[in-house]
Motif scaffolding. Structure first.
Motif, PDB file in Angstrom:
ATOM      1  N   ALA A  56       0.756  -1.371  -0.267  1.00  0.00           N
ATOM      2  CA  ALA A  56      -0.014   0.020   0.068  1.00  0.00           C
ATOM      3  C   ALA A  56       1.152   1.291  -0.052  1.00  0.00           C
ATOM      4  CB  ALA A  56      -0.950   0.002   1.191  1.00  0.00           C
ATOM      5  N   ALA A  57       2.046   1.203   0.635  1.00  0.00           N
ATOM      6  CA  ALA A  57       2.775   2.072   0.646  1.00  0.00           C
ATOM      7  C   ALA A  57       3.414   2.671  -0.723  1.00  0.00           C
ATOM      8  CB  ALA A  57       4.005   1.977   1.648  1.00  0.00           C
ATOM      9  N   HIS A  58       3.487   1.696  -1.533  1.00  0.00           N
ATOM     10  CA  HIS A  58       3.975   1.841  -3.165  1.00  0.00           C
ATOM     11  C   HIS A  58       2.430   2.167  -3.864  1.00  0.00           C
ATOM     12  CE1 HIS A  58       7.969   0.208  -2.950  1.00  0.00           C
ATOM     13  NE2 HIS A  58       7.536  -0.554  -2.062  1.00  0.00           N
ATOM     14  N   GLY A  59       1.394   2.415  -3.373  1.00  0.00           N
ATOM     15  CA  GLY A  59       0.220   2.816  -3.917  1.00  0.00           C
ATOM     16  C   GLY A  59      -0.580   1.825  -4.456  1.00  0.00           C
ATOM     17  N   ILE A  60      -0.474   0.554  -3.629  1.00  0.00           N
ATOM     18  CA  ILE A  60      -1.282  -0.721  -4.285  1.00  0.00           C
ATOM     19  C   ILE A  60      -2.416  -0.890  -3.454  1.00  0.00           C
ATOM     20  CG2 ILE A  60      -1.051  -3.116  -4.998  1.00  0.00           C
ATOM     21  CD1 ILE A  60       0.323  -1.235  -6.953  1.00  0.00           C
ATOM     22  N   PRO A  61      -3.660  -1.144  -3.853  1.00  0.00           N
ATOM     23  CA  PRO A  61      -4.964  -1.225  -2.975  1.00  0.00           C
ATOM     24  C   PRO A  61      -4.773  -2.916  -2.834  1.00  0.00           C
ATOM     25  CG  PRO A  61      -5.501  -0.838  -5.085  1.00  0.00           C
ATOM     26  CD  PRO A  61      -4.017  -0.797  -5.169  1.00  0.00           C
ATOM     27  N   TRP A  62      -5.494  -3.307  -1.969  1.00  0.00           N
ATOM     28  CA  TRP A  62      -5.820  -4.780  -1.588  1.00  0.00           C
ATOM     29  C   TRP A  62      -7.087  -5.094  -0.954  1.00  0.00           C
ATOM     30  CZ3 TRP A  62      -3.393  -2.010   2.600  1.00  0.00           C
ATOM     31  CH2 TRP A  62      -3.821  -2.348   3.820  1.00  0.00           C
ATOM     32  N   VAL A  63      -7.626  -6.271  -1.441  1.00  0.00           N
ATOM     33  CA  VAL A  63      -9.016  -6.924  -0.527  1.00  0.00           C
ATOM     34  C   VAL A  63      -8.231  -7.830   0.230  1.00  0.00           C
ATOM     35  CG1 VAL A  63     -11.082  -8.204  -1.006  1.00  0.00           C
ATOM     36  CG2 VAL A  63     -10.340  -6.364  -2.957  1.00  0.00           C
ATOM     37  N   ASP A  64      -8.899  -7.666   1.493  1.00  0.00           N
ATOM     38  CA  ASP A  64      -8.351  -8.691   2.627  1.00  0.00           C
ATOM     39  C   ASP A  64      -9.580  -9.725   2.696  1.00  0.00           C
ATOM     40  OD1 ASP A  64      -7.909 -10.085   4.907  1.00  0.00           O
ATOM     41  OD2 ASP A  64      -6.610  -8.491   5.644  1.00  0.00           O
ATOM     42  N   ALA A  65      -9.365 -10.950   2.174  1.00  0.00           N
ATOM     43  CA  ALA A  65     -10.508 -12.004   2.499  1.00  0.00           C
ATOM     44  C   ALA A  65     -10.726 -12.164   3.864  1.00  0.00           C
ATOM     45  CB  ALA A  65      -9.921 -13.427   1.864  1.00  0.00           C
ATOM     46  N   ASP A  66     -10.046 -11.986   4.905  1.00  0.00           N
ATOM     47  CA  ASP A  66     -10.284 -12.027   6.174  1.00  0.00           C
ATOM     48  C   ASP A  66     -11.286 -11.077   6.852  1.00  0.00           C
ATOM     49  OD1 ASP A  66      -8.940 -14.254   7.089  1.00  0.00           O
ATOM     50  OD2 ASP A  66      -7.387 -13.235   8.029  1.00  0.00           O
ATOM     51  N   GLY A 123      -8.485   2.274 -11.326  1.00  0.00           N
ATOM     52  CA  GLY A 123      -7.327   2.284 -12.136  1.00  0.00           C
ATOM     53  C   GLY A 123      -5.976   2.082 -11.449  1.00  0.00           C
ATOM     54  N   ALA A 124      -6.008   1.172 -10.469  1.00  0.00           N
ATOM     55  CA  ALA A 124      -4.454   0.636  -9.757  1.00  0.00           C
ATOM     56  C   ALA A 124      -3.836  -0.089 -10.866  1.00  0.00           C
ATOM     57  CB  ALA A 124      -4.747   0.049  -8.564  1.00  0.00           C
ATOM     58  N   PRO A 125      -2.367   0.021 -10.936  1.00  0.00           N
ATOM     59  CA  PRO A 125      -1.714  -0.706 -11.611  1.00  0.00           C
ATOM     60  C   PRO A 125      -1.701  -2.091 -11.600  1.00  0.00           C
ATOM     61  CG  PRO A 125      -0.259   0.326 -10.222  1.00  0.00           C
ATOM     62  CD  PRO A 125      -1.691   0.733  -9.804  1.00  0.00           C
ATOM     63  N   TYR A 126      -1.935  -2.699 -10.341  1.00  0.00           N
ATOM     64  CA  TYR A 126      -2.278  -4.089 -10.136  1.00  0.00           C
ATOM     65  C   TYR A 126      -3.106  -4.087  -8.641  1.00  0.00           C
ATOM     66  CZ  TYR A 126       1.929  -4.333  -7.505  1.00  0.00           C
ATOM     67  OH  TYR A 126       3.125  -4.016  -6.565  1.00  0.00           O
ATOM     68  N   VAL A 127      -3.744  -5.115  -8.272  1.00  0.00           N
ATOM     69  CA  VAL A 127      -4.342  -5.016  -7.000  1.00  0.00           C
ATOM     70  C   VAL A 127      -4.147  -6.485  -6.120  1.00  0.00           C
ATOM     71  CG1 VAL A 127      -6.353  -3.712  -7.488  1.00  0.00           C
ATOM     72  CG2 VAL A 127      -6.688  -6.068  -7.850  1.00  0.00           C
ATOM     73  N   LEU A 128      -4.120  -6.395  -5.102  1.00  0.00           N
ATOM     74  CA  LEU A 128      -3.711  -7.628  -4.288  1.00  0.00           C
ATOM     75  C   LEU A 128      -5.139  -8.264  -3.438  1.00  0.00           C
ATOM     76  CD1 LEU A 128      -0.736  -6.387  -2.013  1.00  0.00           C
ATOM     77  CD2 LEU A 128      -0.826  -7.559  -4.102  1.00  0.00           C
ATOM     78  N   LEU A 129      -5.005  -9.546  -3.711  1.00  0.00           N
ATOM     79  CA  LEU A 129      -6.077 -10.391  -2.961  1.00  0.00           C
ATOM     80  C   LEU A 129      -5.442 -11.201  -1.947  1.00  0.00           C
ATOM     81  CD1 LEU A 129      -8.753 -11.519  -2.284  1.00  0.00           C
ATOM     82  CD2 LEU A 129      -8.181 -13.060  -4.085  1.00  0.00           C
ATOM     83  N   ALA A 159       9.698  -4.057  -2.824  1.00  0.00           N
ATOM     84  CA  ALA A 159      10.005  -2.894  -3.645  1.00  0.00           C
ATOM     85  C   ALA A 159      10.367  -3.682  -5.119  1.00  0.00           C
ATOM     86  CB  ALA A 159      11.504  -2.324  -3.467  1.00  0.00           C
ATOM     87  N   GLU A 160      11.223  -4.937  -5.029  1.00  0.00           N
ATOM     88  CA  GLU A 160      11.423  -5.561  -6.222  1.00  0.00           C
ATOM     89  C   GLU A 160      10.433  -6.421  -6.712  1.00  0.00           C
ATOM     90  OE1 GLU A 160      13.064  -7.493  -9.489  1.00  0.00           O
ATOM     91  OE2 GLU A 160      13.835  -5.823  -8.267  1.00  0.00           O
ATOM     92  N   LEU A 161       9.347  -6.818  -5.844  1.00  0.00           N
ATOM     93  CA  LEU A 161       8.271  -7.425  -6.478  1.00  0.00           C
ATOM     94  C   LEU A 161       7.193  -6.374  -7.040  1.00  0.00           C
ATOM     95  CD1 LEU A 161       7.360  -9.964  -3.624  1.00  0.00           C
ATOM     96  CD2 LEU A 161       7.730 -10.553  -6.030  1.00  0.00           C
ATOM     97  N   ASP A 162       7.165  -5.211  -6.489  1.00  0.00           N
ATOM     98  CA  ASP A 162       6.208  -3.928  -7.064  1.00  0.00           C
ATOM     99  C   ASP A 162       6.751  -3.536  -8.270  1.00  0.00           C
ATOM    100  OD1 ASP A 162       4.331  -2.076  -6.933  1.00  0.00           O
ATOM    101  OD2 ASP A 162       6.051  -0.501  -6.725  1.00  0.00           O
TER     102      ASP A 162
END
Length: 200
Positions: A21-31, A105-111, A188-191
């Motif tokens: 998220a600090a890199h601007g990536i949003p996420w959906v938390d299944a929990d 419009g996020a570059p990618y999102v996390l689940l 940082a590398e994965l992002d």
């Protein structure tokens, strides 16, 4: 692009999500979604209360998680029944949340999901990132965080998919047994890689 993030209990899934998220990536938390579907007034909570009775409800009518956890970890059939009631509803709501984030419009999102593979949620992801820590560290962190004894922490870890199987199904692995700096460098590398993949 959707990146599924998983790992055993206390592997640091939330910490990793916040770092992305600090890199601007949003996420959906299944929990979080799993908690949403068992809130008072939700059909899943009514089903659970009907099956297990008053012990699984708190005085305010909300779910008594500890009581339910003790029942389902002690009985495989009850755990499967619970998954049958909650997983389809969780999946439906996850899809709605993901669609909303993608539309923003996020570059990618996390689940982020502890049961990414077990629940079939990995099918929703383009890549699967496994956060890996040694089992001994999981047990230690679980006991401290969830205020359970070591035996209960071991039972929770044992009830999850074996570490070796999770790693075998991973597209990417993030080692979270080191310090903050090591974690930040890996993220940082994965992002960087995920942004590249998302545009090609």
């Amino acid at each position: 692009m959707i990146v599924g993030v998983t790992g055993g209990i206390a592997s640091g899934k939330s910490t990793v999500a916040r770092a992305f998220a600090a890199h601007g990536i949003p996420w959906v938390d299944a929990d979080d979604v799993a908690r949403e579907v068992v809130e008072p007034g939700e059909p899943a909570l009514n089903d659970i209360a009907e099956r297990f009775g008053p012990p699984v409800l708190l005085a305010d009518g909300s779910l008594n998680r500890r009581a339910l956890r003790e029942i389902v970890f002690a009985d495989e059939a009850e755990r499967r029944w619970l998954e049958g009631v909650t997983h389809p509803r969780i999946r439906q709501r996850i899809l709605a949340h993901l669609a909303r984030l993608q539309a923003e419009g996020a570059p990618y999102v996390l689940l982020v999901s502890p049961l990414l593979f077990e629940s079939g949620q990995s099918e929703l992801a383009d890549r699967c990132l496994v956060i890996d820590v040694p089992e001994s560290l999981q047990i230690e962190r679980t006991a401290a965080r969830d205020d359970v004894d070591e035996a209960q922490a071991r039972a929770i870890v044992a009830a999850q998919m074996p570490r070796s199987e999770r790693l075998a199904r991973a597209d990417d692995v993030l080692d979270n047994s080191g310090g903050e700096a090591a974690l930040a460098a890996q993220i940082a590398e994965l992002d960087r890689r995920y942004r590249q993949m998302a545009t090609t």
